[in-house]
Design a protein around this motif. Structure first.
Motif, mmCIF file in Angstrom:
data_model
loop_
_atom_site.group_PDB
_atom_site.id
_atom_site.type_symbol
_atom_site.label_atom_id
_atom_site.label_comp_id
_atom_site.label_asym_id
_atom_site.label_seq_id
_atom_site.Cartn_x
_atom_site.Cartn_y
_atom_site.Cartn_z
ATOM 1 N N PRO A 144 0.822 -1.226 0.000
ATOM 2 C CA PRO A 144 0.000 0.000 0.000
ATOM 3 C C PRO A 144 0.850 1.266 0.000
ATOM 4 C CG PRO A 144 -0.464 -1.393 1.938
ATOM 5 C CD PRO A 144 0.594 -2.084 1.172
ATOM 6 N N SER A 145 2.104 1.158 0.471
ATOM 7 C CA SER A 145 2.926 2.380 0.507
ATOM 8 C C SER A 145 3.773 2.548 -0.759
ATOM 9 C CB SER A 145 3.820 2.366 1.745
ATOM 10 O OG SER A 145 4.569 1.166 1.766
ATOM 11 N N PHE A 146 3.554 1.669 -1.739
ATOM 12 C CA PHE A 146 4.337 1.795 -2.980
ATOM 13 C C PHE A 146 4.008 3.130 -3.656
ATOM 14 C CE2 PHE A 146 5.620 1.171 -7.323
ATOM 15 C CZ PHE A 146 6.788 0.436 -7.192
ATOM 16 N N PRO A 147 5.028 3.936 -3.976
ATOM 17 C CA PRO A 147 4.717 5.251 -4.561
ATOM 18 C C PRO A 147 4.198 5.122 -6.004
ATOM 19 C CG PRO A 147 7.100 4.941 -4.329
ATOM 20 C CD PRO A 147 6.464 3.706 -3.808
ATOM 21 N N VAL A 148 3.067 5.734 -6.273
ATOM 22 C CA VAL A 148 2.546 5.703 -7.654
ATOM 23 C C VAL A 148 2.748 7.070 -8.307
ATOM 24 C CG1 VAL A 148 0.891 3.787 -7.545
ATOM 25 C CG2 VAL A 148 0.203 6.058 -6.783
ATOM 26 N N ILE A 149 3.093 7.033 -9.562
ATOM 27 C CA ILE A 149 3.530 8.244 -10.264
ATOM 28 C C ILE A 149 2.444 9.316 -10.320
ATOM 29 C CG2 ILE A 149 3.002 7.420 -12.595
ATOM 30 C CD1 ILE A 149 5.820 8.730 -13.329
ATOM 31 N N GLU A 150 1.209 8.857 -10.411
ATOM 32 C CA GLU A 150 0.071 9.778 -10.532
ATOM 33 C C GLU A 150 0.131 10.896 -9.472
ATOM 34 O OE1 GLU A 150 -3.475 7.513 -10.247
ATOM 35 O OE2 GLU A 150 -4.737 9.144 -11.016
ATOM 36 N N GLU A 151 0.576 10.507 -8.278
ATOM 37 C CA GLU A 151 0.578 11.479 -7.178
ATOM 38 C C GLU A 151 1.722 12.491 -7.273
ATOM 39 O OE1 GLU A 151 0.481 8.887 -3.784
ATOM 40 O OE2 GLU A 151 -1.397 8.033 -4.569
ATOM 41 N N TYR A 152 2.613 12.286 -8.225
ATOM 42 C CA TYR A 152 3.782 13.177 -8.321
ATOM 43 C C TYR A 152 3.776 14.032 -9.598
ATOM 44 C CZ TYR A 152 5.465 10.416 -4.468
ATOM 45 O OH TYR A 152 5.584 9.822 -3.247
ATOM 46 N N LEU A 153 2.731 13.905 -10.386
ATOM 47 C CA LEU A 153 2.710 14.637 -11.662
ATOM 48 C C LEU A 153 2.634 16.145 -11.443
ATOM 49 C CD1 LEU A 153 0.205 12.471 -13.785
ATOM 50 C CD2 LEU A 153 2.712 12.379 -13.787
ATOM 51 N N CYS A 154 3.337 16.914 -12.279
ATOM 52 C CA CYS A 154 3.234 18.373 -12.205
ATOM 53 C C CYS A 154 1.901 18.799 -12.807
ATOM 54 C CB CYS A 154 4.400 19.034 -12.941
ATOM 55 S SG CYS A 154 4.455 18.657 -14.695
ATOM 56 N N SER A 155 1.552 20.062 -12.666
ATOM 57 C CA SER A 155 0.214 20.469 -13.113
ATOM 58 C C SER A 155 0.084 20.326 -14.634
ATOM 59 C CB SER A 155 -0.096 21.889 -12.657
ATOM 60 O OG SER A 155 0.849 22.763 -13.216
ATOM 61 N N ASP A 156 1.182 20.559 -15.345
ATOM 62 C CA ASP A 156 1.137 20.415 -16.805
ATOM 63 C C ASP A 156 0.808 18.954 -17.180
ATOM 64 O OD1 ASP A 156 1.449 21.045 -19.465
ATOM 65 O OD2 ASP A 156 3.607 20.578 -19.460
ATOM 66 N N CYS A 157 1.493 18.019 -16.533
ATOM 67 C CA CYS A 157 1.253 16.601 -16.842
ATOM 68 C C CYS A 157 -0.125 16.147 -16.381
ATOM 69 C CB CYS A 157 2.328 15.714 -16.208
ATOM 70 S SG CYS A 157 3.922 15.871 -17.042
ATOM 71 N N GLN A 158 -0.539 16.674 -15.221
ATOM 72 C CA GLN A 158 -1.880 16.326 -14.717
ATOM 73 C C GLN A 158 -2.954 16.788 -15.693
ATOM 74 O OE1 GLN A 158 -2.548 18.146 -10.923
ATOM 75 N NE2 GLN A 158 -1.556 16.478 -9.818
ATOM 76 N N ASN A 159 -2.762 18.032 -16.138
ATOM 77 C CA ASN A 159 -3.706 18.626 -17.069
ATOM 78 C C ASN A 159 -3.758 17.833 -18.382
ATOM 79 O OD1 ASN A 159 -5.480 20.549 -17.652
ATOM 80 N ND2 ASN A 159 -3.962 22.123 -18.251
ATOM 81 N N HIS A 160 -2.574 17.459 -18.854
ATOM 82 C CA HIS A 160 -2.474 16.688 -20.094
ATOM 83 C C HIS A 160 -3.230 15.359 -19.938
ATOM 84 C CE1 HIS A 160 -0.296 15.951 -23.932
ATOM 85 N NE2 HIS A 160 -0.512 14.691 -23.605
ATOM 86 N N GLN A 161 -2.946 14.708 -18.821
ATOM 87 C CA GLN A 161 -3.564 13.405 -18.575
ATOM 88 C C GLN A 161 -5.082 13.546 -18.455
ATOM 89 O OE1 GLN A 161 -2.322 10.643 -18.836
ATOM 90 N NE2 GLN A 161 -3.365 9.117 -17.565
ATOM 91 N N PHE A 162 -5.498 14.607 -17.786
ATOM 92 C CA PHE A 162 -6.934 14.842 -17.619
ATOM 93 C C PHE A 162 -7.602 14.983 -18.996
ATOM 94 C CE2 PHE A 162 -10.404 17.932 -17.394
ATOM 95 C CZ PHE A 162 -11.254 17.257 -16.523
#
Ligand code: AMP
Length: 427
Positions: A223-241
């Motif tokens: 459960p503590s494995f780091p997932v990339i989604e939580e580290y995305l910058c706003s540009d990448c988050q926006n792109h993914q969205f």
């Protein structure tokens, strides 16, 4: 004693007979879709300078570490048979100065790739891919277009029950913070990693996510494995969205897979894979993503790119498994039976005319008499058999038998051509 039989090299195969019809079907659908979406064909060499893949695919990838067919040519250059199509496409884009003259291009390719892998069903050493690449486009809408092209090709081929897995790999701004978190997590649990991953951890920790070893897989479930989604910058988050919203808008369903890193190092932001549950371990039938960092690795920073590649062998395996009843048939319209030497001359003359009228035909030229020809024609599934022997030559025409109804008529050449021209669409 006779000489030993020569067979195809391990991990390669001949494609012939009924199977080749599937290949043609796949290629036809790919070309049609490329044409509809305005992607032009590009044909790059089958071998390239080794450095292209070392830099473009990534030194730490399995491809570069273990799978390349690399040799020195007689001039002492290090040459590699291409293991994939994207780095060559970007090389061509840069080499032809397109970043200046025509920066936005859409290309597709089809052809053999080479990887020294352990062969098994659906995993070959020479395999074939088709791929679509859009260079110079940074909009997430183009990521969606690329996925749509893939989706429509599979759909057109009648392939269903496929899963689309999606992830974002971040960019040069946000990935480092994820990598340091990931490295820390893995360092603390180094004892549970396989030997390969211990090495990857030092050189390229993201590659660890690709590992199929049980011990490593178990770590991913923590459960503590780091997932990339939580580290995305706003540009990448926006792109993914926007990619996700674009897919939803088209009704294309997807699953987020935070472990999807793909086998090549140059991906940024979007990464995706299309999977089937029907081919066992070799379940990926296509994949791709955005590779905005690839051009920099080849010396020209700043060329955005997104694309995908699909394996034709696996698609054909799937088609053979699920689409038998719709297998395209290649049966000519007409079987030509020359019954003697004069008949052969007539048939060859007629063959030329038939090509002008675009009537497909087949001729065996066996000196074996009518019974043989009729049997052969019947077996091939052809509708019409044309016979030319002495009698037909004396009467100045041809005998034409309809194998479906059994009826036979005698026709002059112009009548024959007119009839076949009309009938060919029904063959
Ligand atoms: P990749 O270039 O590794 O992303 O692979 C893209 C697609 O090519 C995969 O989804 C497979 O369908 C196919 N593929 C990759 N490697 C092989 C192989 N060794 N044999 C057959 N197909 C392959």
């Amino acid at each position: 004693m006779g000489q030993q039989k020569i067979t195809v090299p391990k991990g390669t195969k001949d494609i012939l007979g009924e199977e080749v019809v599937w290949w043609q079907k796949v290629e036809e659908v790919v070309r049609e879709m490329a044409n509809l979406f305005g992607y032009q064909e590009i044909r790059t060499p089958i071998f390239e300078q080794t450095e292209l893949f070392a830099r473009g695919v990534g030194e730490e990838t399995d491809i570069v570490q273990k799978e390349m067919y690399t040799f020195q040519d007689k001039g002492g250059r290090s040459i590699t048979l291409r293991p994939e199509g994207t780095a060559p496409v970007m090389r061509a884009y840069i080499e032809h100065g397109l970043s200046v003259t025509n920066p936005r291009v859409k290309w597709f390719y089809l052809g053999p790739m080479f990887r020294y892998e352990r062969p098994q069903a659906g995993r070959m050493r020479q395999f074939h891919q088709f791929g679509f690449e859009a260079l110079g486009f940074s909009s997430p809408a183009v990521d969606v277009e690329i996925i749509l092209v893939a989706y429509l090709i599979y759909q057109e081929l009648g392939l269903s029950e496929l899963t689309l897995e999606l992830n974002s790999l971040g960019c040069e701004k946000c990935r480092p913070s994820y990598l340091s978190k990931l490295t820390k997590f893995l360092e603390e649990r180094k004892d549970n990693l396989c030997a390969n991953c211990v090495r990857r951890l030092e050189k390229n920790p993201l590659r660890v996510l690709d590992c199929k070893e049980e011990g490593c897989q178990n770590l991913f479930k923590s459960p503590s494995f780091p997932v990339i989604e939580e580290y995305l910058c706003s540009d990448c988050q926006n792109h993914q969205f926007k990619v996700e919203a674009g897919l939803e808008n088209l009704g294309i369903s997807y699953q987020i897979n935070p472990f999807l890193v793909r086998g090549l190092d140059y991906y940024t932001k979007t990464a995706f894979e299309v999977k089937t549950g029907q081919l066992g371990a070799q379940d990926a039938i296509g994949g791709g993503g955005r590779y905005d960092q690839l051009s920099a690795a080849l010396g020209v920073p700043g060329v955005a790119g997104v694309g995908f590649a699909a394996g034709i062998e696996r698609i054909v395996l799937l088609l053979e498994k699920t689409q038998q009843e719709t297998r395209p048939k290649k049966v000519p319209c007409l079987y030509l039976s020359p019954l003697d030497e004069e008949g052969e001359k007539q048939v060859l003359r007629l063959a030329r005319e038939l090509t002008k009228w675009r009537v497909p035909f087949y001729c065996d030229f066996a000196d074996k008499g009518l019974r043989y020809h009729l049997k052969k024609a019947q077996k091939s599934g052809v509708k019409w058999v044309l016979m030319v022997g002495q009698e037909e030559i004396e009467r100045g025409g041809f005998s034409l038998k309809n194998l479906t109804s059994g009826s036979q008529v005698f026709l002059q050449e112009d009548e024959l051509l007119r009839l076949l021209q009309k009938e060919k669409s029904l063959c």
